[in-house]
Scaffold this motif. Structure first.
Motif, PDB file in Angstrom:
ATOM      1  N   ILE A   6       0.853  -1.176   0.000  1.00  0.00           N
ATOM      2  CA  ILE A   6       0.000   0.000   0.000  1.00  0.00           C
ATOM      3  C   ILE A   6       0.892   1.230   0.000  1.00  0.00           C
ATOM      4  N   TYR A  24      -2.759  -3.167   4.322  1.00  0.00           N
ATOM      5  CA  TYR A  24      -3.571  -2.035   4.769  1.00  0.00           C
ATOM      6  C   TYR A  24      -3.390  -1.786   6.268  1.00  0.00           C
ATOM      7  N   ILE A  84     -10.803  -7.308   2.496  1.00  0.00           N
ATOM      8  CA  ILE A  84     -10.547  -6.048   3.195  1.00  0.00           C
ATOM      9  C   ILE A  84     -11.775  -5.516   3.942  1.00  0.00           C
ATOM     10  N   PHE A 303      -8.767   1.798   7.942  1.00  0.00           N
ATOM     11  CA  PHE A 303      -8.000   0.710   8.545  1.00  0.00           C
ATOM     12  C   PHE A 303      -7.359   1.224   9.828  1.00  0.00           C
ATOM     13  N   VAL A 308      -8.253   4.947   3.158  1.00  0.00           N
ATOM     14  CA  VAL A 308      -7.901   4.640   1.779  1.00  0.00           C
ATOM     15  C   VAL A 308      -9.090   4.944   0.873  1.00  0.00           C
ATOM     16  N   ASP A 334      -3.923   6.530  -0.176  1.00  0.00           N
ATOM     17  CA  ASP A 334      -4.215   6.961   1.185  1.00  0.00           C
ATOM     18  C   ASP A 334      -4.665   8.415   1.156  1.00  0.00           C
TER      19      ASP A 334
END
Length: 411
Positions: A6, A24, A84, A303, A308, A334
């Protein structure tokens, strides 16, 4: 699934794949406890005709819409996203477009069934489908209700045939009335969409539109100021619209008429009776999370140490190919720490009752001191009021909302 790192705040990647969940969760400068409520947005991008004011990702349906393949792609997109959001409860689902009511009730039922099989839905999960009177057939709305839709949003925009033609709508006033009668019969809650400050619209014509809308006793009413957006037909060929002062007078009249009819203006463009406020939109405005699937769909997910944003591929055929290959993302990044106050305020200050200070910290991972200076400035300008627990816009703040929100932009 491959391990794809990420990115740092502000960076993007566009290989299409959704990263392994562990990435994440890497350390960052923010710290979140429990994630906010989660909604699901599903984009169905086709329309009978592109409206000249529309800047959404919508595409005219030339020939038959590939319903089955597109639903397959949506299910594949959801499958790729499951790691996710696993274990989180979905409080609302919204089928937007485009014109989702172009899809058959059978396709919507198949899609809702696939979602229920893969996600944990709240017992009272709100499931909204946007519908246009131009796609209306008697009993079609009832079939959507039987498919699992709990709330319909009917895009009327006006009941005046001249104004409907001026803004490129495919229906007329009679079709709008028939669609609303069917919606009221089939659903215990529904939304009616209107627009004001239309080309050549007078105050009397605006009052007639609002009076007709109120005659259907809608549980929820959304009323939007027609604006000319970039990259639209109206941007290239601007219509003659009412002057700004006249548009402000129209909004004042709308507010007075809806209040007299028992509708509460709970958001800058939304009015509701009782508990009929749109839960899905409230989650947006409270800076909740949403997974967006479908062509061009946007998402925002929280997260442990980051927020995100995701965007799916925009063009329907490309999206279907990519999603069916398990790579639906066009880009992902992000949200930068310095952008979070403005992003939060862009949403929360649309609400009449504003926001709780503790929710600012919970949803952004930042201390309240991060907004101390702009809050003080907003209060000195008479744009907000606050106490030890909450902040809310004043009438002046509602009237000058862009100015109020702009105070929270990072220097």
């Amino acid at each position: 699934m491959s391990h794809i790192p990420i990115l740092a705040a502000g960076e993007e990647r566009g290989d299409g794949a959704i990263a392994d969940p562990v990435h994440y969760m890497r350390m960052g400068t923010l710290r979140f406890g429990a994630p906010p409520p989660l909604s699901l947005y599903v984009h169905l991008p086709w329309c009978l005709r592109k409206c000249p004011y529309c800047d959404f990702n919508s595409h005219e349906s030339r020939g038959e819409v590939p319903e089955a393949r597109y639903v397959d792609a949506l299910i594949a997109d959801l499958e790729a996203s499951l790691p996710i959001v696993w274990g989180r409860t979905v409080i609302s689902i919204f089928f937007g477009g485009g014109t989702p009511s172009l899809f058959s009730p059978e396709s919507i039922e198949r899609l809702i069934g696939a979602i229920r099989a893969r996600l944990r839905l709240a017992p009272d999960c709100e499931i909204t489908l946007e519908a246009n009177p131009g796609t209306f057939e008697r009993d079609r709305f009832r079939a959507f209700r039987q498919a699992g839709v709990t709330r319909l949003s009917v895009g009327v925009q006006s009941f005046d045939d001249r104004h409907l033609q001026a803004i490129g709508r495919v229906h007329d006033g009679a079709q709008a009335r028939a669609a609303l009668e069917e919606a009221a019969s089939a659903f215990s809650t529904f939304n009616l969409d209107l627009m004001y400050a239309l080309p050549g619209q007078t105050m009397a014509e605006l009052e007639a539109d609002v009076a007709t809308a109120l005659s259907f006793q809608p549980p929820h009413l959304s009323i939007y100021h027609l604006t000319v957006e970039p990259n639209t037909y109206f941007a290239k060929h601007p219509p003659r619209l009412p002057e700004d002062d006249d548009a402000y007078d129209m909004l004042d009249r709308i507010t007075a008429m809806t209040a007299a009819d028992g509708l509460q203006r709970y958001e800058i463009s939304a009015y509701a009776r009782g508990d009929h406020a749109c839960r899905h939109n409230l989650n947006y405005w409270r800076f909740g999370d949403y997974l967006g699937i479908g062509a061009g769909a946007h998402g925002k997910l929280t997260f442990a140490h980051r927020v995100v944003r995701q965007v799916r591929f925009r063009e329907p055929e490309l999206y279907m190919r990519q999603a069916l290959a398990g790579r639906p993302l066009a880009r992902e990044n992000d949200v930068a720490r310095g952008d979070l106050p403005f992003e939060f305020m862009m949403n929360a200050l649309r609400l009449r009752d504003g926001f709780a200070l503790e929710d600012f910290s919970a949803r952004t991972g930042l201390a309240v001191t991060a907004i101390a200076k702009p809050l003080a400035e907003a209060e000195s300008q008479g744009l907000i009021e606050r106490d030890l627990h909450r902040v809310w816009p004043t009438e002046k703040g509602f009237d000058f909302l862009n100015d109020l929100q702009g105070l929270f932009l990072e220097d």
